[in-house]
Structures are given as structure tokens and as C-alpha cells.
Design a protein around this motif. Structure first.
Motif, PDB file in Angstrom:
ATOM      1  N   ALA A 148       0.869  -1.172   0.000  1.00 12.00           N
ATOM      2  CA  ALA A 148       0.000   0.000   0.000  1.00 12.00           C
ATOM      3  C   ALA A 148       0.907   1.224   0.000  1.00 12.00           C
ATOM      4  N   THR A 149       0.689   2.111  -0.970  1.00  9.05           N
ATOM      5  CA  THR A 149       1.597   3.249  -1.153  1.00  9.05           C
ATOM      6  C   THR A 149       0.816   4.512  -1.486  1.00  9.05           C
ATOM      7  N   TRP A 150       1.537   5.627  -1.404  1.00 15.98           N
ATOM      8  CA  TRP A 150       1.080   6.885  -1.986  1.00 15.98           C
ATOM      9  C   TRP A 150       1.923   7.139  -3.220  1.00 15.98           C
ATOM     10  N   ALA A 151       1.298   7.611  -4.292  1.00 16.48           N
ATOM     11  CA  ALA A 151       2.003   8.013  -5.505  1.00 16.48           C
ATOM     12  C   ALA A 151       1.908   9.533  -5.621  1.00 16.48           C
ATOM     13  N   VAL A 152       3.050  10.185  -5.773  1.00 12.93           N
ATOM     14  CA  VAL A 152       3.077  11.645  -5.840  1.00 12.93           C
ATOM     15  C   VAL A 152       3.525  12.070  -7.240  1.00 12.93           C
ATOM     16  N   VAL A 153       2.644  12.788  -7.924  1.00 12.61           N
ATOM     17  CA  VAL A 153       2.949  13.335  -9.244  1.00 12.61           C
ATOM     18  C   VAL A 153       2.546  14.806  -9.235  1.00 12.61           C
ATOM     19  N   ASP A 154       3.487  15.679  -9.623  1.00 13.66           N
ATOM     20  CA  ASP A 154       3.219  17.126  -9.665  1.00 13.66           C
ATOM     21  C   ASP A 154       2.704  17.646  -8.319  1.00 13.66           C
ATOM     22  N   GLY A 155       3.243  17.084  -7.233  1.00 12.64           N
ATOM     23  CA  GLY A 155       2.874  17.560  -5.911  1.00 12.64           C
ATOM     24  C   GLY A 155       1.562  17.023  -5.373  1.00 12.64           C
ATOM     25  N   VAL A 156       0.870  16.200  -6.157  1.00 15.01           N
ATOM     26  CA  VAL A 156      -0.407  15.631  -5.718  1.00 15.01           C
ATOM     27  C   VAL A 156      -0.180  14.197  -5.248  1.00 15.01           C
ATOM     28  N   ARG A 157      -0.656  13.894  -4.051  1.00 13.50           N
ATOM     29  CA  ARG A 157      -0.468  12.583  -3.426  1.00 13.50           C
ATOM     30  C   ARG A 157      -1.731  11.750  -3.615  1.00 13.50           C
ATOM     31  N   ARG A 158      -1.592  10.606  -4.282  1.00 13.30           N
ATOM     32  CA  ARG A 158      -2.753   9.772  -4.603  1.00 13.30           C
ATOM     33  C   ARG A 158      -2.568   8.357  -4.047  1.00 13.30           C
ATOM     34  N   GLN A 199      -7.033 -11.615  -7.090  1.00 10.70           N
ATOM     35  CA  GLN A 199      -6.113 -11.177  -6.034  1.00 10.70           C
ATOM     36  C   GLN A 199      -5.821  -9.684  -6.139  1.00 10.70           C
ATOM     37  N   ILE A 200      -5.688  -9.178  -7.362  1.00  8.77           N
ATOM     38  CA  ILE A 200      -5.429  -7.739  -7.534  1.00  8.77           C
ATOM     39  C   ILE A 200      -6.592  -6.924  -6.976  1.00  8.77           C
ATOM     40  N   ASN A 201      -7.818  -7.370  -7.244  1.00  8.88           N
ATOM     41  CA  ASN A 201      -8.990  -6.678  -6.678  1.00  8.88           C
ATOM     42  C   ASN A 201      -8.937  -6.666  -5.159  1.00  8.88           C
ATOM     43  N   LEU A 202      -8.507  -7.777  -4.575  1.00  9.88           N
ATOM     44  CA  LEU A 202      -8.371  -7.849  -3.118  1.00  9.88           C
ATOM     45  C   LEU A 202      -7.260  -6.917  -2.640  1.00  9.88           C
ATOM     46  N   ASP A 203      -6.146  -6.859  -3.398  1.00  5.39           N
ATOM     47  CA  ASP A 203      -5.046  -5.951  -3.045  1.00  5.39           C
ATOM     48  C   ASP A 203      -5.516  -4.496  -3.055  1.00  5.39           C
ATOM     49  N   VAL A 204      -6.319  -4.139  -4.056  1.00  2.38           N
ATOM     50  CA  VAL A 204      -6.823  -2.766  -4.159  1.00  2.38           C
ATOM     51  C   VAL A 204      -7.709  -2.443  -2.956  1.00  2.38           C
ATOM     52  N   ALA A 205      -8.582  -3.382  -2.586  1.00  3.14           N
ATOM     53  CA  ALA A 205      -9.456  -3.164  -1.424  1.00  3.14           C
ATOM     54  C   ALA A 205      -8.634  -3.020  -0.146  1.00  3.14           C
ATOM     55  N   ASN A 206      -7.610  -3.869   0.001  1.00  2.00           N
ATOM     56  CA  ASN A 206      -6.758  -3.791   1.182  1.00  2.00           C
ATOM     57  C   ASN A 206      -5.949  -2.496   1.201  1.00  2.00           C
ATOM     58  N   THR A 207      -5.563  -2.026   0.016  1.00  2.00           N
ATOM     59  CA  THR A 207      -4.847  -0.755  -0.070  1.00  2.00           C
ATOM     60  C   THR A 207      -5.730   0.387   0.400  1.00  2.00           C
ATOM     61  N   ARG A 208      -6.976   0.419  -0.071  1.00  2.00           N
ATOM     62  CA  ARG A 208      -7.898   1.484   0.354  1.00  2.00           C
ATOM     63  C   ARG A 208      -8.053   1.498   1.868  1.00  2.00           C
ATOM     64  N   GLU A 209      -8.205   0.318   2.448  1.00  2.00           N
ATOM     65  CA  GLU A 209      -8.404   0.222   3.899  1.00  2.00           C
ATOM     66  C   GLU A 209      -7.148   0.664   4.651  1.00  2.00           C
ATOM     67  N   THR A 210      -5.986   0.208   4.189  1.00  2.00           N
ATOM     68  CA  THR A 210      -4.726   0.538   4.854  1.00  2.00           C
ATOM     69  C   THR A 210      -4.452   2.032   4.808  1.00  2.00           C
ATOM     70  N   LEU A 211      -4.652   2.635   3.636  1.00  2.00           N
ATOM     71  CA  LEU A 211      -4.368   4.058   3.484  1.00  2.00           C
ATOM     72  C   LEU A 211      -5.399   4.914   4.198  1.00  2.00           C
ATOM     73  N   ALA A 212      -6.620   4.439   4.280  1.00  2.00           N
ATOM     74  CA  ALA A 212      -7.643   5.187   5.029  1.00  2.00           C
ATOM     75  C   ALA A 212      -7.260   5.280   6.503  1.00  2.00           C
ATOM     76  N   ILE A 213      -6.695   4.193   7.029  1.00  2.00           N
ATOM     77  CA  ILE A 213      -6.230   4.195   8.417  1.00  2.00           C
ATOM     78  C   ILE A 213      -5.006   5.094   8.577  1.00  2.00           C
ATOM     79  N   ALA A 214      -4.094   5.004   7.591  1.00  2.00           N
ATOM     80  CA  ALA A 214      -2.865   5.808   7.661  1.00  2.00           C
ATOM     81  C   ALA A 214      -3.152   7.286   7.497  1.00  2.00           C
ATOM     82  N   GLY A 215      -4.134   7.617   6.627  1.00  2.00           N
ATOM     83  CA  GLY A 215      -4.450   9.023   6.356  1.00  2.00           C
ATOM     84  C   GLY A 215      -3.377   9.713   5.553  1.00  2.00           C
ATOM     85  N   GLY A 216      -3.627  10.975   5.210  1.00  2.00           N
ATOM     86  CA  GLY A 216      -2.589  11.790   4.602  1.00  2.00           C
ATOM     87  C   GLY A 216      -2.704  12.055   3.131  1.00  2.00           C
ATOM     88  N   ALA A 217      -3.845  11.749   2.506  1.00  2.00           N
ATOM     89  CA  ALA A 217      -3.960  12.030   1.074  1.00  2.00           C
ATOM     90  C   ALA A 217      -4.302  13.486   0.846  1.00  2.00           C
TER      91      ALA A 217
END
Length: 312
Positions: free
Chosen positions: A223-233, A291-309
């Protein structure tokens, strides 16, 4: 330009309180020492860092290879964000390694107007590491600078050092890495053309060309943040060789959630939050997509807990 010429070009604004080191990563242990340095320096002295563009161990032990946690530009930016006003970067060479402790600190007194030196308890400089903290204190009394020894930082009984952080990254433990750094570990590179397998599966990924000199997390899905042109996604990142397709080239591939745009040729920063799973081999494309769909769902959950977008 050798180190003497480089130092002769430096013009401190006033007398300095200095520390010396590679400062790779500028982690929380470094921050602990730097804040002590700043408190000792201000308001009378200029807080300064003498750092190295390469790692001394690669000169002293040429058979060893050391990966980096930050580029030189990132390191200087982070040092300045800590409040360091003067950053001097030298290449560590065999000639510099052969200086005695007296010769080294004499250069610092003459070129950087050093009035104070802040170091860790295991610090040493000069030929054969003769400049221990005790020896430096003796030289300081003679040459007119003080030496302050800062205790190392322990977090949850872990000594915060660049070596420890590199080990955690190599294990894929980016969550612990984040605690030790005080921020997410990140890799930056240009988005290059890949084989478009992700797009064919319904998950278009950005293939990021990352320097091999940087420390790379262990193979797996993150689970990651991608930063392009100063925008964190929000994003999910795969590091590995894609064994399902029988490939061997190790890639860093980033799937940015809810994003549709052309990133080719742009710089992309990947900030690692948490490892989701190891790399796996799947018996069918259907199983991989599931599995990729599951990874995406787990990413959303993990980043929602981490915060910071920050949205677009």
C-alpha cells in the motif's frame, strides 16, 4: 575539485557549530542529534552539517556495496528542513581518509570557523579512526572548540540507525521503516513504457525507473502513496519479477487508484506505507485478477487508516 578546494569555497555567515556524517535518510535518530546541535548553536553560532556524497565504507572497504535511503538533493533538503543553515557536501576519498584527526579538525576550524562539534558516542574521524570523542575533546581544548556527545535515539528498544533502516527495507518491513524515519520511505523515478500487461488486465500501472543505487523494498505488494506534480494519490505498488508471466526483470509498478491519465515521461514518487503480501505465482489470469482486486481493497483500507492524502 578535491576536499580542500571545496572547503575553501565555503563562506559561513558566522562561527559554526558542526556535526559530521553521511546522514543518509535523515531519520529520527539524525533529527534527535540535529535538534541538539541547533539548541547549542543558536543564537550565537550557525548550525552546520558536513556530509559526504558517497559512503565512506565504499572507500575504506571497496568490496562492500551500500544502498542509499536518500539522494544527495533529498538529503540536503531534509537537513535544511530540520533547521540546518549550512550544508557542506564532500566526496569521501582515500586522501581524506588518510588525514590525521588533528589535520581534519584543523581544516574545519580554518575553513568553517568551527567553534563546536556535536557527535554521537561511537563517532570517530581521521586515519584509523584515531579521532575518538575523547581525542576530539583534547583537540578542542587546544584549538578553541567544544565537543558535545549526543546519546543515540532508541524507539521501542530499536536503535535508530541508517543500517537498521536499510535492513528493515530489505525485509519489506516498511511500516517499521516509517516509524524510524519519521515519514514514509520513498523511491522516485521516471515513468517509462512497459509491456502494458496491467492495462490488459484492467489495472494500468506506471512502470517507474528507479535507481539501483537506492535501497529497494523486498519483493511483494505494498500500500503506497504516488506523488505526481505535488499531488499525493492512493496507490498499490508491486515490486518483483511477475512470476505468473515467467519473467525475470525486477520492476517497480504502481497502480494509482481512481486515476486515468498519461504519466509517461513524468517523475513519480512512491511512498511506502505497508506491505500487503509477498509476491505469488498464480495458476490463471482469473486468479491473478481476483487477487489484484483484493489488493486494491486492502490498499484502500490501509491508506484510510494511515491518512494523509491530498486530492487533486
Amino acid at each position: 575539485m578535491n576536499f580542500r578546494q571545496r572547503l575553501n569555497l565555503v563562506s559561513p555567515e558566522r562561527e559554526t557549530v558542526l556535526t559530521i556524517g553521511v546522514f543518509d535518510g535523515v531519520h529520527r535518530g539524525h533529527s534527535h542529534l540535529l535538534q541538539r546541535l541547533i539548541s547549542l548553536a543558536r543564537p550565537d553560532f550557525q548550525p552546520a552539517v558536513l556530509t559526504f556524497s558517497n559512503h565512506p565504507v565504499t572507500v575504506l572497504q571497496p568490496q562492500r556495496q551500500v544502498s542509499f535511503l536518500t539522494t544527495s538533493d533529498e538529503k540536503e533538503r531534509l537537513l535544511r528542513s530540520e533547521g540546518i543553515e549550512l550544508v557542506v557536501s564532500l566526496e569521501f576519498t582515500e586522501e581524506l581518509a588518510q588525514l590525521s584527526a588533528r589535520e581534519f579538525v584543523s581544516l574545519l576550524v580554518d575553513s568553517l570557523n568551527m567553534k563546536g562539534l556535536v557527535v554521537g558516542p561511537d563517532f570517530a574521524l581521521g586515519r584509523n579512526r584515531e579521532g575518538t570523542t575523547g581525542r576530539l575533546a583534547e583537540l578542542g581544548q587546544e584549538m578553541g572548540f567544544f565537543v558535545y556527545v549526543s546519546e543515540p535515539l532508541l524507539l521501542e528498544e530499536t536503535l535508530v540507525k541508517s543500517r537498521v533502516i536499510r535492513q528493515k527495507i530489505s525485509e519489506g518491513d516498511v511500516a517499521t521503516t516509517r516509524r524510524l524515519l519519521g515519514r514514509e520511505y520513498s523511491l522516485t523515478g521516471q515513468v517509462i513504457t512497459g509491456d502494458r500487461r496491467g492495462r490488459q488486465l484492467g489495472f494500468p500501472t506506471a512502470n517507474v525507473d528507479v535507481s539501483k543505487a537506492m535501497a529497494h523494498p523486498a519483493d511483494g505488494i505494498y500500500a503506497t502513496w504516488a506523488v505526481v506534480d505535488g499531488v499525493r494519490r492512493p496507490s498499490a505498488t508491486s515490486i518483483g519479477v511477475r512470476p505468473t508471466f515467467g519473467l525475470t526483470e525486477r520492476l517497480v509498478e504502481v497502480y494509482i487508484l481512481d486515476f486515468d491519465g498519461d504519466l509517461y515521461g513524468q517523475d513519480l514518487e512512491v511512498q511506502f506505507v505497508e506491505k500487503l503480501r509477498d509476491q505469488e505465482t498464480f495458476t490463471s489470469l482469473e486468479a491473478l485478477v481476483e487477487q489484484i482486486n483484493l489488493d486494491v481493497a486492502n490498499t484502500r483500507e490501509t491508506l484510510a487508516i494511515a491518512g494523509g492524502a491530498n486530492g487533486p
